[in-house]
Design a protein around this motif. Structure first.
Motif, mmCIF file in Angstrom:
data_model
loop_
_atom_site.group_PDB
_atom_site.id
_atom_site.type_symbol
_atom_site.label_atom_id
_atom_site.label_comp_id
_atom_site.label_asym_id
_atom_site.label_seq_id
_atom_site.Cartn_x
_atom_site.Cartn_y
_atom_site.Cartn_z
ATOM 1 N N LYS A 137 44.411 -2.112 15.717
ATOM 2 C CA LYS A 137 44.565 -0.655 15.715
ATOM 3 C C LYS A 137 43.683 -0.007 14.652
ATOM 4 C CE LYS A 137 48.687 0.693 16.368
ATOM 5 N NZ LYS A 137 50.134 1.016 16.175
ATOM 6 N N LEU A 138 43.423 -0.729 13.562
ATOM 7 C CA LEU A 138 42.557 -0.215 12.509
ATOM 8 C C LEU A 138 41.077 -0.320 12.861
ATOM 9 C CD1 LEU A 138 44.371 -1.582 9.323
ATOM 10 C CD2 LEU A 138 44.343 0.766 10.159
ATOM 11 N N GLY A 139 40.759 -0.975 13.975
ATOM 12 C CA GLY A 139 39.368 -1.054 14.421
ATOM 13 C C GLY A 139 38.736 -2.422 14.317
ATOM 14 N N LEU A 140 39.489 -3.444 13.896
ATOM 15 C CA LEU A 140 38.934 -4.790 13.780
ATOM 16 C C LEU A 140 38.778 -5.401 15.167
ATOM 17 C CD1 LEU A 140 38.081 -7.080 11.835
ATOM 18 C CD2 LEU A 140 40.430 -7.915 11.958
ATOM 19 N N GLN A 141 37.599 -5.956 15.452
ATOM 20 C CA GLN A 141 37.313 -6.558 16.748
ATOM 21 C C GLN A 141 36.821 -7.990 16.546
ATOM 22 O OE1 GLN A 141 34.444 -4.073 18.679
ATOM 23 N NE2 GLN A 141 35.829 -2.339 18.914
ATOM 24 N N GLN A 142 37.385 -8.907 17.323
ATOM 25 C CA GLN A 142 36.944 -10.300 17.294
ATOM 26 C C GLN A 142 35.947 -10.527 18.427
ATOM 27 O OE1 GLN A 142 40.076 -13.276 17.236
ATOM 28 N NE2 GLN A 142 38.822 -14.735 18.353
ATOM 29 N N TYR A 143 34.908 -11.278 18.159
ATOM 30 C CA TYR A 143 33.898 -11.546 19.180
ATOM 31 C C TYR A 143 33.418 -12.981 19.031
ATOM 32 C CZ TYR A 143 30.189 -11.164 15.672
ATOM 33 O OH TYR A 143 29.393 -11.359 14.580
ATOM 34 N N GLY A 144 32.697 -13.426 20.054
ATOM 35 C CA GLY A 144 32.173 -14.789 20.091
ATOM 36 C C GLY A 144 32.838 -15.585 21.196
ATOM 37 N N GLU A 145 32.124 -15.798 22.304
ATOM 38 C CA GLU A 145 32.650 -16.538 23.442
ATOM 39 C C GLU A 145 31.668 -17.644 23.827
ATOM 40 O OE1 GLU A 145 35.551 -16.228 24.777
ATOM 41 O OE2 GLU A 145 36.194 -14.398 23.728
ATOM 42 N N GLY A 178 33.643 -14.478 15.204
ATOM 43 C CA GLY A 178 33.122 -13.422 14.342
ATOM 44 C C GLY A 178 33.988 -12.170 14.436
ATOM 45 N N TYR A 179 33.832 -11.288 13.449
ATOM 46 C CA TYR A 179 34.617 -10.048 13.416
ATOM 47 C C TYR A 179 33.681 -8.900 13.052
ATOM 48 C CZ TYR A 179 38.873 -12.859 13.545
ATOM 49 O OH TYR A 179 39.871 -13.729 13.912
ATOM 50 N N ARG A 180 33.946 -7.748 13.680
ATOM 51 C CA ARG A 180 33.180 -6.536 13.410
ATOM 52 C C ARG A 180 34.137 -5.358 13.279
ATOM 53 N NH1 ARG A 180 31.226 -7.034 18.965
ATOM 54 N NH2 ARG A 180 29.149 -7.489 18.138
ATOM 55 N N LEU A 181 33.668 -4.339 12.547
ATOM 56 C CA LEU A 181 34.391 -3.072 12.400
ATOM 57 C C LEU A 181 33.446 -1.970 12.833
ATOM 58 C CD1 LEU A 181 36.871 -1.449 11.427
ATOM 59 C CD2 LEU A 181 35.805 -1.383 9.158
ATOM 60 N N GLY A 182 33.601 -1.519 14.066
ATOM 61 C CA GLY A 182 32.648 -0.573 14.616
ATOM 62 C C GLY A 182 31.307 -1.263 14.806
ATOM 63 N N GLU A 183 30.251 -0.740 14.168
ATOM 64 C CA GLU A 183 28.929 -1.353 14.219
ATOM 65 C C GLU A 183 28.684 -2.287 13.034
ATOM 66 O OE1 GLU A 183 26.976 -1.066 16.738
ATOM 67 O OE2 GLU A 183 28.266 0.378 17.771
ATOM 68 N N ARG A 184 29.625 -2.377 12.118
ATOM 69 C CA ARG A 184 29.472 -3.197 10.921
ATOM 70 C C ARG A 184 29.962 -4.618 11.208
ATOM 71 N NH1 ARG A 184 29.861 -1.897 5.186
ATOM 72 N NH2 ARG A 184 30.222 0.258 5.835
ATOM 73 N N ILE A 185 29.126 -5.615 10.924
ATOM 74 C CA ILE A 185 29.503 -7.014 11.100
ATOM 75 C C ILE A 185 30.174 -7.494 9.815
ATOM 76 C CG2 ILE A 185 28.674 -9.347 11.578
ATOM 77 C CD1 ILE A 185 28.451 -7.474 13.938
ATOM 78 N N LEU A 186 31.471 -7.823 9.919
ATOM 79 C CA LEU A 186 32.182 -8.335 8.756
ATOM 80 C C LEU A 186 31.912 -9.818 8.545
ATOM 81 C CD1 LEU A 186 35.633 -6.552 9.193
ATOM 82 C CD2 LEU A 186 33.600 -5.768 7.956
ATOM 83 N N ARG A 187 31.804 -10.569 9.655
ATOM 84 C CA ARG A 187 31.472 -12.000 9.572
ATOM 85 C C ARG A 187 30.828 -12.422 10.879
ATOM 86 N NH1 ARG A 187 36.227 -16.249 9.039
ATOM 87 N NH2 ARG A 187 36.240 -15.973 11.298
ATOM 88 N N PRO A 188 29.647 -13.043 10.830
ATOM 89 C CA PRO A 188 29.015 -13.475 12.078
ATOM 90 C C PRO A 188 29.789 -14.630 12.701
ATOM 91 C CG PRO A 188 27.767 -14.275 10.196
ATOM 92 C CD PRO A 188 28.828 -13.378 9.642
ATOM 93 N N ALA A 189 29.686 -14.749 14.005
ATOM 94 C CA ALA A 189 30.320 -15.862 14.712
ATOM 95 C C ALA A 189 29.498 -17.119 14.472
ATOM 96 C CB ALA A 189 30.430 -15.549 16.198
ATOM 97 N N ARG A 190 30.153 -18.182 14.025
ATOM 98 C CA ARG A 190 29.472 -19.451 13.758
ATOM 99 C C ARG A 190 29.574 -20.304 15.021
ATOM 100 N NH1 ARG A 190 32.014 -18.022 8.789
ATOM 101 N NH2 ARG A 190 30.461 -17.832 7.132
ATOM 102 N N VAL A 191 28.409 -20.669 15.582
ATOM 103 C CA VAL A 191 28.376 -21.279 16.904
ATOM 104 C C VAL A 191 27.435 -22.479 16.906
ATOM 105 C CG1 VAL A 191 28.855 -19.093 18.057
ATOM 106 C CG2 VAL A 191 26.485 -19.762 17.635
#
Length: 231
Positions: A137-145, A178-191
């Protein structure tokens, strides 16, 4: 007493009806011609405004134009200042939120590992799901598939391999989301990354040739030395 003549002027007040509306017909009366073309002061005098008066009018117009431009400039500067303050306030808020969310990423990693091993049960599961919902709800998004194209701006490659099943550089495995907040990358996805093509064959080590007896200067089978020194 003799009656006055018909042509003799009558003495006393003369009443003229100047009402615009005729009380009998209710229509607007037309003004006399002499009142329609009433000359103004300039027309009566027959001369235009004096030059000094024109200069004063021009001076006042110039001052009015200058004050108007000053007001418009101040208004534009205030509008830019307000936009800049709002932009800075939003940036500070986003930075503070990003710092807090970054500190919580290890907790989310622990929750993910517990879910993979089937240990996310009971009250711990409810707390974990509530935390994840709040952060989303605060805008944190998880990515990396697995299987998505590799993007060096959002992915960090830890392993590299080749595969004939892919047509472009692909994330063959997600080691850490990985996690992002809007357009800001908080941590890249390690793959782990797979490139199209066959893996190169390992090169065989070259065998070194052993030196011959003559090259080494050792005596041959006849007992004579390989050198040509005189006895």
């Amino acid at each position: 007493m003799s009656s006055p003549d018909a042509g003799e002027e009558r003495e006393g007040p003369v009443i003229r009806d100047k009402r615009r509306i005729d009380p009998e017909t209710g229509k607007v009366r037309e003004r006399p011609a002499e009142q329609k073309a009433a000359p103004g002061p300039a027309a009566e005098s027959g001369t235009a405004s004096p030059p000094a008066e024109n200069e004063e009018i021009d001076k006042l117009k110039a001052q009015l134009q200058e004050r108007t431009e000053d007001l418009q400039r101040v208004q534009a500067e205030f509008s830019n200042y307000r936009k800049r303050v709002e932009r800075d306030r939003a940036a500070v808020r986003e930075q503070a939120l990003a710092n807090v969310l970054t500190e919580l990423l290890p907790v989310l990693d622990d929750i993910g590992r517990a879910r993979e091993h089937g240990e996310l049960t009971g009250g711990f599961k409810s707390v974990a799901e509530a935390l994840e919902a709040t952060l989303t709800k605060l805008g944190l998004q998880q990515y990396g598939e697995k299987g998505e194209p590799f993007d060096p701006t959002v992915h960090e490659a830890l392993l590299h391999s080749y595969s004939p099943e892919v047509t472009e550089t692909t994330c063959s495995e997600v080691l850490q989301p990985g996690y992002r907040l809007g357009e800001r990358i908080l941590r890249p996805a390690r793959v782990a990354v797979a490139e199209p093509g066959e893996p190169p064959e390992p090169e065989e080590p070259k065998q070194e040739q052993e030196p011959t007896a003559e090259a080494a200067g050792e005596p041959d089978s006849s007992g004579e030395s390989g050198s040509s020194d005189d006895k």
